[in-house]
Design a protein around this motif. Structure first.
Motif, PDB file in Angstrom:
ATOM      1  N   LEU A  85       1.395 -10.541  -6.303  1.00  0.00           N
ATOM      2  CA  LEU A  85       1.783  -9.304  -5.590  1.00  0.00           C
ATOM      3  C   LEU A  85       0.735  -8.253  -5.935  1.00  0.00           C
ATOM      4  CD1 LEU A  85       5.298  -7.692  -5.288  1.00  0.00           C
ATOM      5  CD2 LEU A  85       3.319  -6.304  -5.878  1.00  0.00           C
ATOM      6  N   ARG A  86      -0.007  -7.844  -4.911  1.00  0.00           N
ATOM      7  CA  ARG A  86      -1.024  -6.824  -5.133  1.00  0.00           C
ATOM      8  C   ARG A  86      -0.470  -5.445  -4.687  1.00  0.00           C
ATOM      9  NH1 ARG A  86      -4.026 -11.375  -3.843  1.00  0.00           N
ATOM     10  NH2 ARG A  86      -5.728 -11.835  -5.331  1.00  0.00           N
ATOM     11  N   LEU A  87      -0.806  -4.406  -5.494  1.00  0.00           N
ATOM     12  CA  LEU A  87      -0.274  -3.052  -5.236  1.00  0.00           C
ATOM     13  C   LEU A  87      -1.424  -2.044  -5.195  1.00  0.00           C
ATOM     14  CD1 LEU A  87       2.041  -0.966  -4.993  1.00  0.00           C
ATOM     15  CD2 LEU A  87       2.142  -0.926  -7.502  1.00  0.00           C
ATOM     16  N   VAL A  88      -1.511  -1.322  -4.082  1.00  0.00           N
ATOM     17  CA  VAL A  88      -2.492  -0.236  -3.937  1.00  0.00           C
ATOM     18  C   VAL A  88      -1.716   1.104  -3.970  1.00  0.00           C
ATOM     19  CG1 VAL A  88      -4.253   0.831  -2.489  1.00  0.00           C
ATOM     20  CG2 VAL A  88      -4.028  -1.678  -2.590  1.00  0.00           C
ATOM     21  N   ILE A  89      -2.048   1.972  -4.923  1.00  0.00           N
ATOM     22  CA  ILE A  89      -1.394   3.298  -5.045  1.00  0.00           C
ATOM     23  C   ILE A  89      -2.437   4.357  -4.684  1.00  0.00           C
ATOM     24  CG2 ILE A  89      -0.222   4.935  -6.557  1.00  0.00           C
ATOM     25  CD1 ILE A  89       0.666   2.539  -8.265  1.00  0.00           C
ATOM     26  N   ASP A 104       0.885  -1.185   0.000  1.00  0.00           N
ATOM     27  CA  ASP A 104       0.000   0.000   0.000  1.00  0.00           C
ATOM     28  C   ASP A 104       0.924   1.237   0.000  1.00  0.00           C
ATOM     29  OD1 ASP A 104      -1.786   2.118   0.575  1.00  0.00           O
ATOM     30  OD2 ASP A 104      -3.119   0.730   1.626  1.00  0.00           O
ATOM     31  N   VAL A 105       0.995   1.909  -1.134  1.00  0.00           N
ATOM     32  CA  VAL A 105       1.991   2.976  -1.330  1.00  0.00           C
ATOM     33  C   VAL A 105       1.289   4.331  -1.541  1.00  0.00           C
ATOM     34  CG1 VAL A 105       3.910   3.789  -2.747  1.00  0.00           C
ATOM     35  CG2 VAL A 105       3.598   1.324  -2.322  1.00  0.00           C
ATOM     36  N   THR A 106       1.783   5.360  -0.843  1.00  0.00           N
ATOM     37  CA  THR A 106       1.308   6.749  -1.040  1.00  0.00           C
ATOM     38  C   THR A 106       2.490   7.587  -1.514  1.00  0.00           C
ATOM     39  OG1 THR A 106      -0.312   6.505   0.738  1.00  0.00           O
ATOM     40  CG2 THR A 106       0.239   8.761   0.048  1.00  0.00           C
ATOM     41  N   PRO A 107       2.553   7.967  -2.814  1.00  0.00           N
ATOM     42  CA  PRO A 107       3.703   8.723  -3.316  1.00  0.00           C
ATOM     43  C   PRO A 107       3.691  10.160  -2.793  1.00  0.00           C
ATOM     44  CG  PRO A 107       2.076   8.509  -5.032  1.00  0.00           C
ATOM     45  CD  PRO A 107       1.578   7.677  -3.895  1.00  0.00           C
ATOM     46  N   THR A 108       4.890  10.686  -2.595  1.00  0.00           N
ATOM     47  CA  THR A 108       5.027  12.098  -2.200  1.00  0.00           C
ATOM     48  C   THR A 108       5.771  12.903  -3.268  1.00  0.00           C
ATOM     49  OG1 THR A 108       7.052  11.538  -1.010  1.00  0.00           O
ATOM     50  CG2 THR A 108       4.993  11.554   0.249  1.00  0.00           C
TER      51      THR A 108
END
Length: 292
Positions: free
Chosen positions: A237-241, A215-219
């Motif tokens: 591999l599941r990815l939450v943006i 679970d990624v929150t870009p800055t």
């Protein structure tokens, strides 16, 4: 008419007072009935001189600062005077040393008005006068009628796309699907790794066994890469943006991935939007598969 002096003997010089002589007569008698003869002081003096009074000297109009001798004759203001004692005149007329021969008569009656003369020629055009001051502003005139409808203008350029609307409410849960087959070494839950400050790059690693989620929150702008995998296992591999409230951060997906349909999906850059991606491998990372 002029008035003569009361003593006629004054009309001739003192050396010739024995006989009085005619004062003046015309040299030629008038021959035309009704004609007139003008008697002037000069005529009078000339007649006296020609008849034995030649001692008089007619000097004309009296002049200031002038020497006069006995028997000089002068005129002033319409009257005639004989010099009885030699003198030099002053700045203004003075009758001392003078005997009056004739005085100016009374002004005669007003003569009849003569005929009007011909109108003279028009004078030249005068110069143009200076410009006068500006007048006051006049009242506002009435409003004119409305003009005809103009032609339709060209269509303007398409405006920028507006911001995305808020996320809609959660939909109702679907029906439970049929139970799947038991997986090898399956686990009850998939571990999730949260990263709220991934920086400019982030490596996503498959688990040593089973599945994994991020679970990624870009800055800032973010580039992703894949690694790992166990040969002989089908791993996911599941990815939450999650775009933060400021939004606008571009995310570059891992390279070398075979995506469904042949093209990588688009990661939203809109503030508050979520993009969910799935990656898989069944050969220990030799081949990576991807899609939404």
């Amino acid at each position: 008419m002029s008035q003569l002096v009361s003593d006629p003997s004054l009309l001739v010089p003192s050396a010739q007072k024995t006989d009085l002589v005619p004062l003046w007569r015309p040299s030629t008698d008038p021959t035309t009935p009704g004609s007139t003869v003008t008697i002037t002081v000069a005529n009078l003096l000339a007649s006296v001189a020609s008849s034995g009074g030649g001692g008089w000297n007619y000097r004309g109009a009296w002049a200031a600062n002038t020497t006069y001798a006995v028997d000089d004759v002068v005129t002033n203001a319409g009257s005639t005077y004989l010099v009885t004692t030699a003198f030099t005149s002053g700045a203004t007329f003075d009758a001392t040393n003078l005997a009056t021969i004739a005085v100016s008569g009374a002004v005669g009656p007003q003569g009849e008005k003569g005929d009007s003369g011909a109108t003279g020629p028009t004078g030249p055009q005068g110069e143009t006068g200076a410009t006068g001051p500006a007048g006051t502003t006049g009242a506002t005139g009435p409003v004119g009628p409305a003009g005809s409808q103009g032609e339709k203008g060209d269509t303007g350029a398409t405006g920028a796309i507006g911001p995305a609307g808020p996320t809609g409410p959660q939909g109702a849960a679907g029906a439970t699907g049929p139970a799947g087959k038991d997986g090898t070494n399956a686990s009850a839950a998939v571990p999730v790794t949260a990263n709220t400050s991934p920086g400019s790059s982030l490596a996503l690693a498959f688990a040593a066994t089973g599945d994994v989620a991020y679970d990624v929150t870009p800055t800032q702008a973010l580039t992703l890469s894949l690694s790992g995998g166990v040969a002989g296992q089908f791993q996911i591999l599941r990815l939450v943006i999650r775009q933060p409230s400021s939004g606008g951060f571009a995310v570059t997906l891992p390279t070398g991935v075979k995506y469904a349909g042949g093209a990588a999906p688009t990661v939203s850059t809109t503030a508050g939007q979520i993009t969910v991606l799935t990656f898989a491998t069944d050969d220990g990372g030799v081949t990576y598969l991807g899609g939404l």
